[in-house]
Enzyme design. Structure first.
Site, mmCIF file in Angstrom:
data_model
loop_
_atom_site.group_PDB
_atom_site.id
_atom_site.type_symbol
_atom_site.label_atom_id
_atom_site.label_comp_id
_atom_site.label_asym_id
_atom_site.label_seq_id
_atom_site.Cartn_x
_atom_site.Cartn_y
_atom_site.Cartn_z
ATOM 1 N N HIS A 100 32.884 35.807 -100.337
ATOM 2 C CA HIS A 100 32.271 36.526 -101.168
ATOM 3 C C HIS A 100 32.246 38.054 -100.967
ATOM 4 C CE1 HIS A 100 28.926 37.609 -104.101
ATOM 5 N NE2 HIS A 100 28.831 38.657 -103.186
ATOM 6 N N GLU A 101 32.005 38.508 -99.607
ATOM 7 C CA GLU A 101 32.218 39.897 -99.188
ATOM 8 C C GLU A 101 33.527 40.400 -99.362
ATOM 9 O OE1 GLU A 101 29.502 41.668 -99.126
ATOM 10 O OE2 GLU A 101 28.484 39.878 -99.058
ATOM 11 N N HIS A 104 34.401 41.676 -102.756
ATOM 12 C CA HIS A 104 33.987 43.107 -103.045
ATOM 13 C C HIS A 104 35.001 44.188 -102.503
ATOM 14 C CE1 HIS A 104 30.152 42.283 -104.469
ATOM 15 N NE2 HIS A 104 29.451 41.658 -103.312
#
Length: 230
Positions: A100-101, A104
């Site tokens: 998920h990170e 980004h």
């Protein structure tokens, strides 16, 4: 200062309860799947590096950060920071969070518009949170000066705007993560839905935060929005 305990205070209580429920749910979901080891034996740090390299983001560094679930991507320094509980873990939960990170970082690479808007709103949000209540208080002291009060409410509302912009940023990062974990065969067909459950639970915390911010703004409007200057 007694207005902080008037009949509209239940709106704050609702926001606190919703945030508490969301936080409890994400932790319980994370703990459940933190006990599920991915079949290929990857650590979350290894998965992060793999996805970053495959996306042409070899320049993005991975560093450790203290805390629990404090994982984040810093676009200003091109550094992905993984918490102690995440980076060495081989669990499906940790890999989902790490991916998920990385999502980004990929958003940053592709100049994802909502991410740019959120980053631009950070200074205004911090300023608004500092000045909003003093401005409202001054408005009350000076005979319910509606101009000052309205400005205070507007400044406070920037936090709500920030929370609303955060929603597509977080949902998109999770969708990218799940697609990559599936398409690059990092997780199996059984493990991908498990990672998705972790990220879906985490997304609820952002929804709860947005609702809580809306309720706070609504409370201020109910308390002061209809006043007239004396």
């Amino acid at each position: 200062m007694m207005f902080f305990f008037d009949q509209t205070y239940f709106l704050i209580i609702i926001g606190v309860i919703l945030s508490g429920i969301a936080s409890s749910y994400v932790r319980s979901t994370y703990e459940k799947y933190s006990n599920v080891t991915n079949s290929k034996g990857y650590t979350a740090s290894e998965v992060s590096r793999l996805i970053l390299d495959n996306a042409g983001l070899q320049h993005v560094k991975i560093e450790a950060v203290k805390g629990d679930l404090t994982d984040h991507y810093d676009s200003s320094t091109d550094i992905l920071r993984l918490s102690d509980a995440t980076r060495h873990s081989r669990s499906v939960a940790a890999i989902g969070v790490a991916a998920h990170e990385v999502g980004h970082a990929i958003q940053d690479q592709k100049s994802y518009i909502p991410l740019k808007i959120r980053s631009a709103l950070v200074p205004a949000t911090n300023f608004g949170q500092k000045i909003s209540f003093p401005m409202i208080l001054l408005g009350v002291i000076f005979g319910y000066n509606q101009t000052l009060i309205n400005l205070g409410i507007i400044f406070f509302s920037v936090a709500l705007l920030f929370q609303l912009v955060t929603l597509p940023v977080e949902f998109n990062a999770s969708n990218r993560a799940i697609a990559i974990l599936r398409d690059q065969h990092i997780l199996t067909s059984t493990e991908v839905p498990q990672a998705k459950k972790v990220l879906d639970a985490a997304a609820l915390t952002y929804v709860a935060a947005a609702i809580a911010s809306f309720l706070q703004v609504l409370r201020l409007v109910l308390l002061f929005g209809g006043r007239r200057n004396n």
